[in-house]
Write a protein that holds these residues in place. Structure first.
Motif, mmCIF file in Angstrom:
data_model
loop_
_atom_site.group_PDB
_atom_site.id
_atom_site.type_symbol
_atom_site.label_atom_id
_atom_site.label_comp_id
_atom_site.label_asym_id
_atom_site.label_seq_id
_atom_site.Cartn_x
_atom_site.Cartn_y
_atom_site.Cartn_z
ATOM 1 N N UNK A 49 81.609 47.367 47.266
ATOM 2 C CA UNK A 49 82.809 47.292 48.093
ATOM 3 C C UNK A 49 83.523 48.639 48.041
ATOM 4 N N UNK A 50 84.580 48.764 48.839
ATOM 5 C CA UNK A 50 85.408 49.979 48.797
ATOM 6 C C UNK A 50 86.057 50.167 47.433
ATOM 7 N N UNK A 51 86.295 49.070 46.720
ATOM 8 C CA UNK A 51 86.973 49.136 45.415
ATOM 9 C C UNK A 51 85.979 49.323 44.274
ATOM 10 N N UNK A 52 84.714 49.451 44.611
ATOM 11 C CA UNK A 52 83.667 49.577 43.603
ATOM 12 C C UNK A 52 82.812 48.321 43.581
ATOM 13 N N UNK A 53 82.156 48.102 42.476
ATOM 14 C CA UNK A 53 81.268 46.949 42.361
ATOM 15 C C UNK A 53 82.054 45.715 41.951
ATOM 16 N N UNK A 54 81.618 44.573 42.480
ATOM 17 C CA UNK A 54 82.232 43.278 42.197
ATOM 18 C C UNK A 54 81.107 42.298 41.926
ATOM 19 N N UNK A 55 81.274 41.460 40.901
ATOM 20 C CA UNK A 55 80.296 40.405 40.596
ATOM 21 C C UNK A 55 80.671 39.148 41.383
ATOM 22 N N UNK A 56 79.707 38.553 42.029
ATOM 23 C CA UNK A 56 79.898 37.313 42.796
ATOM 24 C C UNK A 56 79.021 36.239 42.180
ATOM 25 N N UNK A 57 79.634 35.201 41.622
ATOM 26 C CA UNK A 57 78.880 34.085 41.055
ATOM 27 C C UNK A 57 79.050 32.897 41.992
ATOM 28 N N UNK A 99 74.386 38.597 33.814
ATOM 29 C CA UNK A 99 75.064 37.464 33.192
ATOM 30 C C UNK A 99 76.277 37.001 33.998
ATOM 31 N N UNK A 100 76.609 35.723 33.827
ATOM 32 C CA UNK A 100 77.794 35.163 34.498
ATOM 33 C C UNK A 100 79.083 35.720 33.907
ATOM 34 N N UNK A 101 79.030 36.113 32.633
ATOM 35 C CA UNK A 101 80.188 36.679 31.943
ATOM 36 C C UNK A 101 79.720 37.908 31.174
ATOM 37 N N UNK A 102 80.658 38.747 30.784
ATOM 38 C CA UNK A 102 80.299 39.900 29.964
ATOM 39 C C UNK A 102 79.713 41.058 30.739
ATOM 40 N N UNK A 103 79.823 41.044 32.059
ATOM 41 C CA UNK A 103 79.293 42.137 32.879
ATOM 42 C C UNK A 103 80.329 43.232 33.098
ATOM 43 N N UNK A 104 81.566 42.998 32.737
ATOM 44 C CA UNK A 104 82.682 43.955 32.799
ATOM 45 C C UNK A 104 83.063 44.405 34.208
ATOM 46 N N UNK A 105 82.740 43.611 35.209
ATOM 47 C CA UNK A 105 83.149 43.910 36.583
ATOM 48 C C UNK A 105 84.173 42.874 37.040
ATOM 49 N N UNK A 106 85.042 43.238 37.975
ATOM 50 C CA UNK A 106 85.894 42.219 38.576
ATOM 51 C C UNK A 106 84.985 41.191 39.250
ATOM 52 N N UNK A 107 85.467 39.956 39.337
ATOM 53 C CA UNK A 107 84.591 38.869 39.777
ATOM 54 C C UNK A 107 85.179 38.037 40.909
ATOM 55 N N UNK A 108 84.261 37.468 41.678
ATOM 56 C CA UNK A 108 84.556 36.451 42.676
ATOM 57 C C UNK A 108 83.733 35.238 42.262
ATOM 58 N N UNK A 143 88.878 37.657 37.314
ATOM 59 C CA UNK A 143 88.637 37.034 38.618
ATOM 60 C C UNK A 143 89.604 37.554 39.672
ATOM 61 N N UNK A 144 89.026 38.097 40.739
ATOM 62 C CA UNK A 144 89.821 38.578 41.868
ATOM 63 C C UNK A 144 90.074 37.461 42.868
#
Length: 148
Positions: A49-57, A99-108, A143-144
């Motif tokens: 994304x424009x804000x960097x990487x985001x994890x989507x679960x 991983x679902x957790x512990x990836x250190x990225x903001x999440x959706x 979580x974003x």
């Protein structure tokens, strides 16, 4: 993966770290292997994304994600899946094993996962799956958004 286990141990959430002999590569494969509903599988995808990487679960039975809507909600001009090399660089984990957790990225997080008492997803190890209360995804990630 030790850091993820430590995070889980400190979290207070009950969890299972389930080993298997071969990687599980799809929601259907995971549902069949564990004898669960496909919606209980929770793959974590990395988005650019424009804000960097985001994890989507997401719930494994979700179907296509509307990236245009997600871009709007994230206030990003565009959202797309990160290529595998970028996934590895951004998370330290291979695509398909994030991983679902512990990836250190903001999440959706997909709200559909919250309908289950337990969800099954990545651990960072392609030969292990994490079974955990889906509410842990909300409290152990930054979580974003929670999407419908």
């Amino acid at each position: 993966m030790e850091l993820i286990r430590e995070l889980l141990d400190r979290s207070g959430y009950e969890y299972e770290w389930i080993r298997h002999e071969r990687p599980i590569r799809s929601a259907r494969e995971g549902a069949d292997y564990f004898g669960i509903d496909a919606g209980q599988t929770a793959p974590t995808l990395i988005l650019s994304t424009d804000r960097g990487y985001v994890a989507l679960t997401v719930a494994g039975d979700r179907g296509p994600v509307d990236f245009a809507e997600l871009a709007e909600r994230l206030e990003s001009s565009s959202v797309c899946l990160a290529p595998p090399k970028e996934v590895k660089r951004a998370t330290g984990f291979e695509a398909g094993s994030v991983p679902m957790i512990g990836h250190s990225l903001p999440a959706v997080v997909d709200r559909r996962l919250l309908h289950y008492s337990a969800v099954y997803g990545g651990t960072g190890d392609p030969l292990a799956t994490l079974k955990i209360d889906p509410r842990a995804l909300l409290s152990l990630n930054e979580v974003l958004l929670v999407i419908d």
